[in-house]
Motif scaffolding. Structure first.
Motif, PDB file in Angstrom:
ATOM      1  N   UNK A  26       0.823  -1.215   0.000  1.00  0.00           N
ATOM      2  CA  UNK A  26       0.000   0.000   0.000  1.00  0.00           C
ATOM      3  C   UNK A  26       0.854   1.261   0.000  1.00  0.00           C
ATOM      4  N   UNK A  27       2.138   1.112   0.378  1.00  0.00           N
ATOM      5  CA  UNK A  27       3.072   2.241   0.358  1.00  0.00           C
ATOM      6  C   UNK A  27       3.682   2.450  -1.027  1.00  0.00           C
ATOM      7  N   UNK A  28       3.254   1.665  -1.994  1.00  0.00           N
ATOM      8  CA  UNK A  28       3.719   1.840  -3.360  1.00  0.00           C
ATOM      9  C   UNK A  28       4.823   0.895  -3.780  1.00  0.00           C
ATOM     10  N   UNK A  29       5.144  -0.098  -2.938  1.00  0.00           N
ATOM     11  CA  UNK A  29       6.200  -1.051  -3.284  1.00  0.00           C
ATOM     12  C   UNK A  29       5.664  -2.136  -4.215  1.00  0.00           C
ATOM     13  N   UNK A  30       6.523  -2.620  -5.080  1.00  0.00           N
ATOM     14  CA  UNK A  30       6.171  -3.625  -6.078  1.00  0.00           C
ATOM     15  C   UNK A  30       5.851  -4.947  -5.381  1.00  0.00           C
ATOM     16  N   UNK A  31       4.659  -5.510  -5.552  1.00  0.00           N
ATOM     17  CA  UNK A  31       4.313  -6.775  -4.898  1.00  0.00           C
ATOM     18  C   UNK A  31       5.276  -7.909  -5.227  1.00  0.00           C
ATOM     19  N   UNK A  32       5.905  -7.859  -6.411  1.00  0.00           N
ATOM     20  CA  UNK A  32       6.839  -8.919  -6.792  1.00  0.00           C
ATOM     21  C   UNK A  32       8.111  -8.887  -5.953  1.00  0.00           C
ATOM     22  N   UNK A  33       8.326  -7.787  -5.248  1.00  0.00           N
ATOM     23  CA  UNK A  33       9.522  -7.659  -4.405  1.00  0.00           C
ATOM     24  C   UNK A  33       9.203  -7.806  -2.916  1.00  0.00           C
ATOM     25  N   UNK A  63      17.693  -3.928 -10.319  1.00  0.00           N
ATOM     26  CA  UNK A  63      17.109  -3.975  -8.979  1.00  0.00           C
ATOM     27  C   UNK A  63      17.103  -2.600  -8.310  1.00  0.00           C
ATOM     28  N   UNK A  64      18.083  -1.767  -8.643  1.00  0.00           N
ATOM     29  CA  UNK A  64      18.159  -0.446  -8.031  1.00  0.00           C
ATOM     30  C   UNK A  64      17.043   0.490  -8.503  1.00  0.00           C
ATOM     31  N   UNK A  65      16.452   0.177  -9.633  1.00  0.00           N
ATOM     32  CA  UNK A  65      15.379   1.021 -10.156  1.00  0.00           C
ATOM     33  C   UNK A  65      14.086   0.696  -9.415  1.00  0.00           C
ATOM     34  N   UNK A  66      13.511   1.688  -8.756  1.00  0.00           N
ATOM     35  CA  UNK A  66      12.257   1.499  -8.040  1.00  0.00           C
ATOM     36  C   UNK A  66      11.185   2.375  -8.671  1.00  0.00           C
ATOM     37  N   UNK A  67      10.110   1.737  -9.092  1.00  0.00           N
ATOM     38  CA  UNK A  67       8.967   2.476  -9.630  1.00  0.00           C
ATOM     39  C   UNK A  67       7.819   2.389  -8.631  1.00  0.00           C
TER      40      UNK A  67
END
Length: 408
Positions: free
Chosen positions: A166-173, A384-388
């Motif tokens: 919910x904080x915007x993190x990618x569920x796959x990670x 991996x360093x790229x965060x969307x």
């Protein structure tokens, strides 16, 4: 490049996080596909906090880099300087070791320094125990800040995974793996209490309480007042022995530590309420204490996570752990003598003792350590360093907020 072992830097700054991280460190060290470096800092290097770096070395690990921090000034200014020193020290560690990835646990301010240094060094960050809440302390903000700097997430429950997403993190990670501490309790034999009790000068046949109280960093007095209330409440149970553990290196820790020292001294003068204050028991001996104890009393996360897994009731005092998932064996109470005494009476009742012995913990996982190791080995480093920001629909976000509110 594909045949090279992946270099993982494991960061530890306290006796508490090392106790949780130790099985992961063992698994990483023993995996042929991993090259492990341990970075130790903070309270591990402080004589006042037990110089617990020795526990790492006694376990057979070499400390690759040490990050000393000034912990003798627990004012806000002192804590800020310690955080700045931590950031500089971890920057040196990452520059010298050049790991492929760094692993951090939890929410202490030193971890914010490690995460910031990793961010600037372009070292991907894996974060354990994110998504939780502890609304009475600055750790709440630190934890979520580290979440936003991390690239892989290993929360201890699905509700916390949902919060991270919910904080915007990618569920796959995000990998909801459970707690390493709970897995360790289930898989490893807990030490016998009797020889430890005798070493501490206590009677193993008498009842004992594990007393763990730490600063409440968002309270005006950092939790000093409740220490007095705790002492008054414990005086009503003179037949119980008290093992009081050391205070965390937090803002306001010196005043709380002095209060706990006075509490120990007051109860230690009474042969029927004998108390001992131990700066650091070490994780294995602490688990033995908690398992043998009639109850854990205080405001430590160990009363929320470890104690229920060991079948021991918890009297959780005040707001420090507000927001965390709880097992039914955790009894929350206000910071007054009557409230604490009432909660402790309930915890010591035969009904609660029997209930605690069989209740489930919300922090149980399935092969927690193996899941973490597998992800650390297999997640591609490229990109991996790229965060969307993981965008979600308004309806999804509202549904998730409702689910996360169940954590409270």
């Amino acid at each position: 490049m594909a045949d090279r072992a992946r270099h993982i830097a494991l960061v530890t700054t306290t006796r508490a996080d090392w106790g949780i991280l130790k099985p992961l460190a063992c698994a990483l060290r023993d995996d042929a596909g991993i090259h492990l470096s341990i970075i130790a800092g903070g309270a591990h290097l402080s004589a006042a906090h037990g110089a617990t770096v020795s526990e790492i070395e006694t376990a057979g690990f070499e400390v690759a880099f040490r990050v000393p921090m000034p912990l003798n000034d627990d004012t806000p200014r002192g804590a800020g300087h310690a955080l700045g020193t931590a950031c500089a020290g971890f920057a040196d560690a990452f520059a010298e070791l050049a790991p492929d990835m760094a692993v951090v646990l939890g929410d202490r301010f030193e971890i914010l320094g490690a995460a910031t240094a990793a961010l600037m060094a372009r070292v991907p960050l894996a974060h354990l125990h994110g998504g939780e809440a502890s609304e009475g302390q600055i750790d709440e903000q630190v934890r979520h800040a580290v979440t936003k700097m991390a690239h892989l997430h290993f929360p201890a429950a699905q509700a916390y995974a949902d919060r991270i997403i919910s904080m915007g993190e990618d569920p796959a990670r995000v990998f909801a793996v459970g707690s390493l501490a709970v897995e360790t309790i289930r898989n490893e034999a807990v030490l016998e209490w009797a020889p430890i009790a005798r070493e501490l000068g206590m009677d193993p046949a008498r009842g004992v309480l594990a007393v763990t109280y730490h600063p409440v960093t968002l309270a005006d007095d950092h939790g000093v007042g409740p220490v007095l209330a705790l002492g008054e409440a414990l005086a009503l149970f003179p037949d119980m022995q008290l093992v009081i553990t050391g205070v965390n290196a937090d803002p306001g820790s010196s005043a709380v530590a002095q209060g706990m020292q006075r509490l120990a001294k007051a109860h230690g003068t009474n042969a029927r309420g004998r108390a001992v204050l131990v700066p650091s028991l070490g994780h294995a001996r602490y688990l033995a204490l908690v398992k043998a104890a009639a109850a854990v009393v205080g405001n430590s996360s160990s009363g929320i996570i470890e104690a229920p897994a060991l079948g021991t009731p918890t009297v959780n005092i005040g707001p420090r752990q507000d927001g965390r998932l709880r097992a039914p064996s955790v009894i929350d109470c206000a910071q007054t003598p009557n409230a604490i005494a009432g909660a402790l009476t309930q915890a010591l009742s035969p009904a609660m003792q029997a209930h605690a012995a069989r209740c489930a913990t919300p922090y149980a996982g399935d092969n927690t350590c193996a899941q973490i190791v597998d992800a650390l080995k297999s997640v591609p480093l490229e990109g991996l360093l790229i965060k969307r920001m993981h965008e979600r629909s308004v309806d999804d976000m509202r549904a998730n907020v409702s689910a996360v509110e169940l954590v409270r």
